[in-house]
Design a protein around this motif. Structure first.
Motif, PDB file in Angstrom:
ATOM      1  N   ALA A 122       0.830  -1.204   0.000  1.00  0.00           N
ATOM      2  CA  ALA A 122       0.000   0.000   0.000  1.00  0.00           C
ATOM      3  C   ALA A 122       0.866   1.256   0.000  1.00  0.00           C
ATOM      4  O   ALA A 122       0.589   2.216  -0.737  1.00  0.00           O
ATOM      5  CB  ALA A 122      -0.933  -0.006   1.204  1.00  0.00           C
ATOM      6  N   LEU A 123       1.917   1.254   0.807  1.00  0.00           N
ATOM      7  CA  LEU A 123       2.818   2.405   0.838  1.00  0.00           C
ATOM      8  C   LEU A 123       3.518   2.609  -0.494  1.00  0.00           C
ATOM      9  O   LEU A 123       3.650   3.738  -0.981  1.00  0.00           O
ATOM     10  CB  LEU A 123       3.859   2.239   1.948  1.00  0.00           C
ATOM     11  CG  LEU A 123       3.382   2.505   3.373  1.00  0.00           C
ATOM     12  CD1 LEU A 123       4.460   2.116   4.370  1.00  0.00           C
ATOM     13  CD2 LEU A 123       3.008   3.963   3.537  1.00  0.00           C
ATOM     14  N   SER A 124       3.973   1.528  -1.091  1.00  0.00           N
ATOM     15  CA  SER A 124       4.674   1.654  -2.370  1.00  0.00           C
ATOM     16  C   SER A 124       3.739   2.170  -3.459  1.00  0.00           C
ATOM     17  O   SER A 124       4.142   2.985  -4.294  1.00  0.00           O
ATOM     18  CB  SER A 124       5.312   0.332  -2.784  1.00  0.00           C
ATOM     19  OG  SER A 124       4.332  -0.640  -3.012  1.00  0.00           O
ATOM     20  N   LYS A 150       4.181   5.661  -5.465  1.00  0.00           N
ATOM     21  CA  LYS A 150       4.186   5.648  -6.931  1.00  0.00           C
ATOM     22  C   LYS A 150       3.186   6.664  -7.476  1.00  0.00           C
ATOM     23  O   LYS A 150       3.495   7.417  -8.409  1.00  0.00           O
ATOM     24  CB  LYS A 150       3.850   4.244  -7.439  1.00  0.00           C
ATOM     25  CG  LYS A 150       3.860   4.120  -8.938  1.00  0.00           C
ATOM     26  CD  LYS A 150       3.527   2.714  -9.369  1.00  0.00           C
ATOM     27  CE  LYS A 150       3.451   2.619 -10.877  1.00  0.00           C
ATOM     28  NZ  LYS A 150       3.044   1.293 -11.332  1.00  0.00           N
ATOM     29  N   LYS A 151       1.982   6.705  -6.881  1.00  0.00           N
ATOM     30  CA  LYS A 151       0.971   7.657  -7.325  1.00  0.00           C
ATOM     31  C   LYS A 151       1.427   9.089  -7.088  1.00  0.00           C
ATOM     32  O   LYS A 151       1.210   9.968  -7.929  1.00  0.00           O
ATOM     33  CB  LYS A 151      -0.351   7.409  -6.595  1.00  0.00           C
ATOM     34  CG  LYS A 151      -1.078   6.185  -7.077  1.00  0.00           C
ATOM     35  CD  LYS A 151      -2.371   5.975  -6.322  1.00  0.00           C
ATOM     36  CE  LYS A 151      -3.054   4.689  -6.739  1.00  0.00           C
ATOM     37  NZ  LYS A 151      -4.289   4.470  -5.979  1.00  0.00           N
ATOM     38  N   GLU A 152       2.085   9.328  -5.927  1.00  0.00           N
ATOM     39  CA  GLU A 152       2.594  10.673  -5.650  1.00  0.00           C
ATOM     40  C   GLU A 152       3.644  11.076  -6.672  1.00  0.00           C
ATOM     41  O   GLU A 152       3.644  12.196  -7.167  1.00  0.00           O
ATOM     42  CB  GLU A 152       3.193  10.731  -4.244  1.00  0.00           C
ATOM     43  CG  GLU A 152       2.175  10.730  -3.137  1.00  0.00           C
ATOM     44  CD  GLU A 152       2.810  10.717  -1.751  1.00  0.00           C
ATOM     45  OE1 GLU A 152       4.052  10.812  -1.655  1.00  0.00           O
ATOM     46  OE2 GLU A 152       2.055  10.617  -0.783  1.00  0.00           O
ATOM     47  N   LYS A 153       4.529  10.157  -6.995  1.00  0.00           N
ATOM     48  CA  LYS A 153       5.584  10.450  -7.960  1.00  0.00           C
ATOM     49  C   LYS A 153       4.979  10.731  -9.330  1.00  0.00           C
ATOM     50  O   LYS A 153       5.375  11.677 -10.018  1.00  0.00           O
ATOM     51  CB  LYS A 153       6.564   9.278  -8.043  1.00  0.00           C
ATOM     52  CG  LYS A 153       7.742   9.545  -8.932  1.00  0.00           C
ATOM     53  CD  LYS A 153       8.733   8.421  -8.898  1.00  0.00           C
ATOM     54  CE  LYS A 153       9.909   8.707  -9.800  1.00  0.00           C
ATOM     55  NZ  LYS A 153      10.887   7.643  -9.810  1.00  0.00           N
ATOM     56  N   LEU A 154       3.990   9.917  -9.727  1.00  0.00           N
ATOM     57  CA  LEU A 154       3.337  10.147 -11.009  1.00  0.00           C
ATOM     58  C   LEU A 154       2.590  11.470 -11.006  1.00  0.00           C
ATOM     59  O   LEU A 154       2.579  12.186 -12.017  1.00  0.00           O
ATOM     60  CB  LEU A 154       2.385   8.987 -11.332  1.00  0.00           C
ATOM     61  CG  LEU A 154       3.042   7.663 -11.684  1.00  0.00           C
ATOM     62  CD1 LEU A 154       1.981   6.585 -11.855  1.00  0.00           C
ATOM     63  CD2 LEU A 154       3.879   7.775 -12.926  1.00  0.00           C
ATOM     64  N   GLY A 155       1.988  11.811  -9.876  1.00  0.00           N
ATOM     65  CA  GLY A 155       1.275  13.082  -9.763  1.00  0.00           C
ATOM     66  C   GLY A 155       2.217  14.260  -9.910  1.00  0.00           C
ATOM     67  O   GLY A 155       1.907  15.245 -10.587  1.00  0.00           O
ATOM     68  N   LYS A 156       3.382  14.179  -9.273  1.00  0.00           N
ATOM     69  CA  LYS A 156       4.371  15.252  -9.388  1.00  0.00           C
ATOM     70  C   LYS A 156       4.852  15.386 -10.824  1.00  0.00           C
ATOM     71  O   LYS A 156       5.009  16.487 -11.339  1.00  0.00           O
ATOM     72  CB  LYS A 156       5.557  14.985  -8.461  1.00  0.00           C
ATOM     73  CG  LYS A 156       5.230  15.157  -7.000  1.00  0.00           C
ATOM     74  CD  LYS A 156       6.426  14.820  -6.138  1.00  0.00           C
ATOM     75  CE  LYS A 156       6.082  14.870  -4.662  1.00  0.00           C
ATOM     76  NZ  LYS A 156       7.223  14.471  -3.814  1.00  0.00           N
TER      77      LYS A 156
END
Length: 79
Positions: free
Chosen positions: A42-44, A48-54
């Protein structure tokens, strides 16, 4: 702003540190319970979603800058 070109030695060093980090994580995953594994997954996914969002925000900003430059060029062309 010029980018720093990595030498072959720097590339090898970076690759080795990534591989070593992966090996450490892989070795420690064996000792986790299923609940802990689910939490890690879940953390990973969240990271990943945060990185893609950035990355998506960066691309949107870059697109806006290019559109503004294009608009300025069109205005200069009409003059």
């Amino acid at each position: 702003m010029a980018r720093h070109r990595m030498t072959e030695e720097e590339k090898i060093a970076k690759r080795l540190t990534k591989e070593q980090a992966f090996d450490v994580v892989a070795k420690h995953l064996k000792h986790l319970s299923f609940a802990e594994l689910e939490e890690v997954i879940a953390l990973s996914l969240r990271y990943k979603k945060e990185k893609l969002g950035k990355e998506e925000l960066r691309l949107i900003k870059e697109k806006e800058i290019i559109e503004q430059q294009l608009q300025k060029l069109k205005e200069l062309d009409t003059k």
